[in-house]
Design a protein around this motif. Sequence first.
Motif, PDB file in Angstrom:
ATOM      1  N   GLN A 239      42.768  32.861  41.784  1.00 42.44           N
ATOM      2  CA  GLN A 239      44.011  32.128  41.533  1.00 42.44           C
ATOM      3  C   GLN A 239      44.495  32.348  40.104  1.00 42.44           C
ATOM      4  OE1 GLN A 239      42.947  28.096  42.485  1.00 42.44           O
ATOM      5  NE2 GLN A 239      43.225  28.388  44.686  1.00 42.44           N
ATOM      6  N   ARG A 240      43.563  32.439  39.171  1.00 39.87           N
ATOM      7  CA  ARG A 240      43.927  32.608  37.767  1.00 39.87           C
ATOM      8  C   ARG A 240      44.269  34.053  37.421  1.00 39.87           C
ATOM      9  NH1 ARG A 240      40.845  28.409  38.490  1.00 39.87           N
ATOM     10  NH2 ARG A 240      41.099  26.556  37.191  1.00 39.87           N
ATOM     11  N   ILE A 241      43.550  35.004  38.034  1.00 40.26           N
ATOM     12  CA  ILE A 241      43.775  36.430  37.785  1.00 40.26           C
ATOM     13  C   ILE A 241      43.853  37.108  39.146  1.00 40.26           C
ATOM     14  CG2 ILE A 241      42.925  38.513  36.690  1.00 40.26           C
ATOM     15  CD1 ILE A 241      41.268  36.691  34.826  1.00 40.26           C
ATOM     16  N   ASN A 242      45.030  37.572  39.494  1.00 42.22           N
ATOM     17  CA  ASN A 242      45.282  38.110  40.825  1.00 42.22           C
ATOM     18  C   ASN A 242      44.811  39.563  40.926  1.00 42.22           C
ATOM     19  OD1 ASN A 242      46.188  38.432  43.430  1.00 42.22           O
ATOM     20  ND2 ASN A 242      48.320  38.713  42.829  1.00 42.22           N
ATOM     21  N   ILE A 243      43.489  39.741  41.095  1.00 40.69           N
ATOM     22  CA  ILE A 243      42.941  41.076  41.297  1.00 40.69           C
ATOM     23  C   ILE A 243      41.997  41.044  42.498  1.00 40.69           C
ATOM     24  CG2 ILE A 243      43.248  42.020  38.981  1.00 40.69           C
ATOM     25  CD1 ILE A 243      40.480  41.164  38.254  1.00 40.69           C
ATOM     26  N   ASN A 244      41.998  42.138  43.249  1.00 36.75           N
ATOM     27  CA  ASN A 244      41.252  42.188  44.504  1.00 36.75           C
ATOM     28  C   ASN A 244      39.751  42.005  44.344  1.00 36.75           C
ATOM     29  OD1 ASN A 244      43.386  42.396  46.262  1.00 36.75           O
ATOM     30  ND2 ASN A 244      43.421  44.633  46.195  1.00 36.75           N
ATOM     31  N   CYS A 245      39.191  42.397  43.211  1.00 38.21           N
ATOM     32  CA  CYS A 245      37.737  42.267  43.071  1.00 38.21           C
ATOM     33  C   CYS A 245      37.302  40.800  43.079  1.00 38.21           C
ATOM     34  CB  CYS A 245      37.230  42.990  41.823  1.00 38.21           C
ATOM     35  SG  CYS A 245      37.665  42.239  40.253  1.00 38.21           S
ATOM     36  N   PHE A 246      38.229  39.870  42.872  1.00 36.06           N
ATOM     37  CA  PHE A 246      37.918  38.444  42.965  1.00 36.06           C
ATOM     38  C   PHE A 246      38.330  37.859  44.316  1.00 36.06           C
ATOM     39  CE2 PHE A 246      38.599  38.036  38.097  1.00 36.06           C
ATOM     40  CZ  PHE A 246      37.345  38.555  37.868  1.00 36.06           C
ATOM     41  N   LYS A 247      39.151  38.601  45.077  1.00 40.84           N
ATOM     42  CA  LYS A 247      39.689  38.064  46.333  1.00 40.84           C
ATOM     43  C   LYS A 247      38.993  38.617  47.569  1.00 40.84           C
ATOM     44  CE  LYS A 247      44.031  39.172  45.643  1.00 40.84           C
ATOM     45  NZ  LYS A 247      45.492  39.218  45.751  1.00 40.84           N
ATOM     46  N   SER A 248      38.665  39.893  47.564  1.00 37.12           N
ATOM     47  CA  SER A 248      38.155  40.558  48.758  1.00 37.12           C
ATOM     48  C   SER A 248      36.670  40.875  48.607  1.00 37.12           C
ATOM     49  CB  SER A 248      38.950  41.845  48.980  1.00 37.12           C
ATOM     50  OG  SER A 248      38.437  42.544  50.082  1.00 37.12           O
ATOM     51  N   ASP A 249      35.820  40.120  49.296  1.00 41.24           N
ATOM     52  CA  ASP A 249      34.363  40.316  49.273  1.00 41.24           C
ATOM     53  C   ASP A 249      33.832  40.409  47.845  1.00 41.24           C
ATOM     54  OD1 ASP A 249      31.865  40.573  50.448  1.00 41.24           O
ATOM     55  OD2 ASP A 249      32.014  42.753  50.602  1.00 41.24           O
ATOM     56  N   PRO A 250      34.053  39.369  47.024  1.00 35.05           N
ATOM     57  CA  PRO A 250      33.701  39.447  45.608  1.00 35.05           C
ATOM     58  C   PRO A 250      32.195  39.399  45.360  1.00 35.05           C
ATOM     59  CG  PRO A 250      34.446  37.243  46.143  1.00 35.05           C
ATOM     60  CD  PRO A 250      34.631  38.083  47.385  1.00 35.05           C
ATOM     61  N   SER A 251      31.776  40.100  44.331  1.00 38.33           N
ATOM     62  CA  SER A 251      30.409  40.017  43.824  1.00 38.33           C
ATOM     63  C   SER A 251      30.454  40.375  42.342  1.00 38.33           C
ATOM     64  CB  SER A 251      29.477  40.978  44.570  1.00 38.33           C
ATOM     65  OG  SER A 251      29.743  42.315  44.203  1.00 38.33           O
ATOM     66  N   ILE A 252      29.409  39.995  41.623  1.00 37.59           N
ATOM     67  CA  ILE A 252      29.342  40.334  40.202  1.00 37.59           C
ATOM     68  C   ILE A 252      29.363  41.857  40.050  1.00 37.59           C
ATOM     69  CG2 ILE A 252      27.914  40.226  38.112  1.00 37.59           C
ATOM     70  CD1 ILE A 252      29.106  37.507  38.787  1.00 37.59           C
ATOM     71  N   LYS A 253      28.543  42.544  40.840  1.00 39.21           N
ATOM     72  CA  LYS A 253      28.425  44.008  40.731  1.00 39.21           C
ATOM     73  C   LYS A 253      29.756  44.713  40.979  1.00 39.21           C
ATOM     74  CE  LYS A 253      25.731  47.927  42.375  1.00 39.21           C
ATOM     75  NZ  LYS A 253      24.676  48.401  43.243  1.00 39.21           N
ATOM     76  N   SER A 254      30.444  44.347  42.058  1.00 37.48           N
ATOM     77  CA  SER A 254      31.717  45.015  42.358  1.00 37.48           C
ATOM     78  C   SER A 254      32.782  44.674  41.316  1.00 37.48           C
ATOM     79  CB  SER A 254      32.206  44.666  43.762  1.00 37.48           C
ATOM     80  OG  SER A 254      32.544  43.297  43.856  1.00 37.48           O
ATOM     81  N   SER A 255      32.760  43.453  40.827  1.00 38.84           N
ATOM     82  CA  SER A 255      33.729  43.056  39.798  1.00 38.84           C
ATOM     83  C   SER A 255      33.492  43.837  38.510  1.00 38.84           C
ATOM     84  CB  SER A 255      33.629  41.557  39.524  1.00 38.84           C
ATOM     85  OG  SER A 255      33.981  40.824  40.668  1.00 38.84           O
ATOM     86  N   LEU A 256      32.228  43.981  38.115  1.00 39.37           N
ATOM     87  CA  LEU A 256      31.921  44.738  36.898  1.00 39.37           C
ATOM     88  C   LEU A 256      32.364  46.181  37.028  1.00 39.37           C
ATOM     89  CD1 LEU A 256      28.372  43.367  36.051  1.00 39.37           C
ATOM     90  CD2 LEU A 256      30.497  42.875  34.850  1.00 39.37           C
TER      91      LEU A 256
END
Length: 74
Positions: A35-52
């Motif tokens: 909600q705060r930062i509209n990026i897919n790594c937080f919306k679609s199947d998020p994980s720390i590893k994929s976000s990094l």
Amino acid sequence: MSDNNQQANNPLHGVTLEQVVTKLQGKYGWEGLAQRININCFKSDPSIKSSLKFLRRTPWAREKVESLFVHTFK
């Protein structure tokens, strides 16, 4: 000005990107981050590893995440 003086004024000095994402995720959860930062790594199947992985390759997104971290915790 030396690098040490510049780093002393850097609120992210000594903080890894993994620590930033982990702390933000703990505070807001994935949904809150999305909600705060509209990026897919937080919306679609998020994980720390994929976000990094995404944030390391995407400077504009990393800047937004780091800015949120500084605003939230400093």
